[in-house]
Scaffold this motif. Structure first.
Motif, PDB file in Angstrom:
ATOM      1  N   VAL A  66      46.490  43.395  51.999  1.00 36.04           N
ATOM      2  CA  VAL A  66      47.335  42.945  50.300  1.00 36.04           C
ATOM      3  C   VAL A  66      46.390  43.416  49.586  1.00 36.04           C
ATOM      4  O   VAL A  66      45.641  43.837  50.023  1.00 36.04           O
ATOM      5  N   PRO A  67      46.648  43.770  48.700  1.00 40.17           N
ATOM      6  CA  PRO A  67      46.337  44.943  47.288  1.00 40.17           C
ATOM      7  C   PRO A  67      44.786  42.816  46.763  1.00 40.17           C
ATOM      8  O   PRO A  67      45.372  42.209  46.752  1.00 40.17           O
ATOM      9  N   GLY A  68      44.158  43.654  46.475  1.00 40.22           N
ATOM     10  CA  GLY A  68      43.424  42.510  45.446  1.00 40.22           C
ATOM     11  C   GLY A  68      41.963  42.305  46.051  1.00 40.22           C
ATOM     12  O   GLY A  68      40.666  42.852  45.024  1.00 40.22           O
ATOM     13  N   PRO A  69      41.734  42.167  47.467  1.00 35.80           N
ATOM     14  CA  PRO A  69      40.017  41.136  47.545  1.00 35.80           C
ATOM     15  C   PRO A  69      38.928  42.463  47.726  1.00 35.80           C
ATOM     16  O   PRO A  69      38.359  42.507  47.179  1.00 35.80           O
ATOM     17  N   VAL A  70      39.223  44.005  47.557  1.00 37.42           N
ATOM     18  CA  VAL A  70      38.378  44.922  47.447  1.00 37.42           C
ATOM     19  C   VAL A  70      37.950  45.300  46.204  1.00 37.42           C
ATOM     20  O   VAL A  70      36.280  45.229  46.040  1.00 37.42           O
ATOM     21  N   HIS A  71      38.932  44.825  44.960  1.00 37.28           N
ATOM     22  CA  HIS A  71      37.720  44.719  44.112  1.00 37.28           C
ATOM     23  C   HIS A  71      36.421  43.991  43.494  1.00 37.28           C
ATOM     24  O   HIS A  71      35.497  44.261  43.190  1.00 37.28           O
ATOM     25  N   ASP A  72      37.027  42.587  44.335  1.00 42.59           N
ATOM     26  CA  ASP A  72      36.079  41.465  44.154  1.00 42.59           C
ATOM     27  C   ASP A  72      34.650  42.286  45.115  1.00 42.59           C
ATOM     28  O   ASP A  72      33.845  41.778  45.317  1.00 42.59           O
ATOM     29  N   PHE A  73      35.549  42.535  46.256  1.00 43.68           N
ATOM     30  CA  PHE A  73      34.658  43.022  47.114  1.00 43.68           C
ATOM     31  C   PHE A  73      33.193  43.883  46.647  1.00 43.68           C
ATOM     32  O   PHE A  73      32.079  44.256  47.241  1.00 43.68           O
ATOM     33  N   VAL A  74      34.021  44.649  46.166  1.00 48.09           N
ATOM     34  CA  VAL A  74      33.186  45.542  45.691  1.00 48.09           C
ATOM     35  C   VAL A  74      31.992  45.469  44.354  1.00 48.09           C
ATOM     36  O   VAL A  74      30.862  46.167  44.455  1.00 48.09           O
TER      37      VAL A  74
END
Length: 278
Positions: A66-74
């Motif tokens: 799903v789009p989105g969580p990788v931004h927070d993880f980075v």
């Protein structure tokens, strides 16, 4: 031996388990993380991320679908002192246009490119091993895989090549910064041609039958797939039929110094392992 820890997300998945094993053979300190690993990592429970990221300098990232969580993880990775990210994405992502497929991977690419960290993106074509695992093994074993795929070739990549490239990139800081590697097999095959090669190698009497995207989605739902999951896989085939990702790349050889494995090699190995035995 370095004391720097390399985090492998999705460590029990297709690429993650292979990358973890290769790094261990290189004597690289590895933290293998997934929902079912000893080190637990869940994309939808960020409260546990900081513990997973402790003392990590490099991370191999397989994005959540799903789009989105990788931004927070980075952002959390930067704050934790991580210096390098290696992201798994999809072949030819720049040319996917308005396709509904791969929004998760494109969002993840935006996240790593927008960070202050050293990053490398590995864009892989469809895995050859999808034929001896989820989602195509069962239809093959049953004798008549029905797919919404026509005459457009796909340069199937062997998972062993993806893992070899990932392990090399993870082990060579500074040498692959800002690079996007398109990882493909040595040539394209139609899905029917791929099934025929498997049939010839295994002796399995099977042939690929073409169906419409709507029929394919309906069949997957009847088999117990969720509607969103079924639609996502169908959208992949719709995208591939555009032909924008049918091209091959020399990037496996660029990183490894040798040609990628052939689909025939995969078919022989899978047959020896009795992959399609019912």
């Amino acid at each position: 031996m370095s004391n720097d820890i390399t985090l492998v997300l999705g460590a029990t998945g297709n690429t993650g388990q292979r990358v973890t094993a290769r790094l261990r053979l290189r004597d690289t300190p590895v933290r293998a993380a997934s929902r079912s690993s000893r080190t637990s990592f869940d994309w939808f429970h960020p409260a546990g991320w900081d513990q997973v990221l402790r003392d990590v300098t490099t991370a191999y990232v397989v994005p959540v679908p799903v789009p989105g969580p990788v931004h927070d993880f980075v952002a959390r990775a930067e704050a934790a002192g991580v210096r390098r990210l290696v992201l798994l994405s999809g072949h030819g992502a720049d040319d996917w246009g308005d396709s509904a497929f791969g929004l998760d991977m494109r969002s993840a690419e935006d996240a790593v490119r927008g960070s202050a960290l050293e990053w490398t993106t590995l864009r892989a074509s469809d895995f050859a091993q999808n034929f001896d695992g989820h989602p195509f093994r069962a239809p093959l074993a049953a004798g008549e895989p029905a797919l919404p795929a026509g005459a457009v070739p796909e340069p199937f990549i062997d998972l062993e090549d993806v893992a070899d490239v990932a392990a090399a990139v993870l082990s060579e800081p500074g040498q692959h910064a800002g690079r996007v590697y398109e990882l493909t097999g040595p040539r394209g095959l139609t899905w029917a041609e791929a099934v025929e090669l498997i049939s010839r190698a295994s002796g399995l009497p099977t042939a690929c039958r073409r169906v419409s995207p709507a029929e394919y989605t309906a069949t997957l739902v009847q088999e117990g797939w969720g509607q969103d999951e079924a639609q996502h896989l169908t959208e992949m085939f719709v995208l591939l039929e555009r032909g924008t990702a049918a091209w091959t790349s020399d990037d496996v050889a660029t990183v490894l110094g040798c040609a990628p494995r052939t689909f025939e090699d995969f078919a022989l190995r899978a047959t020896a392992a009795e992959a399609w035995r019912c």
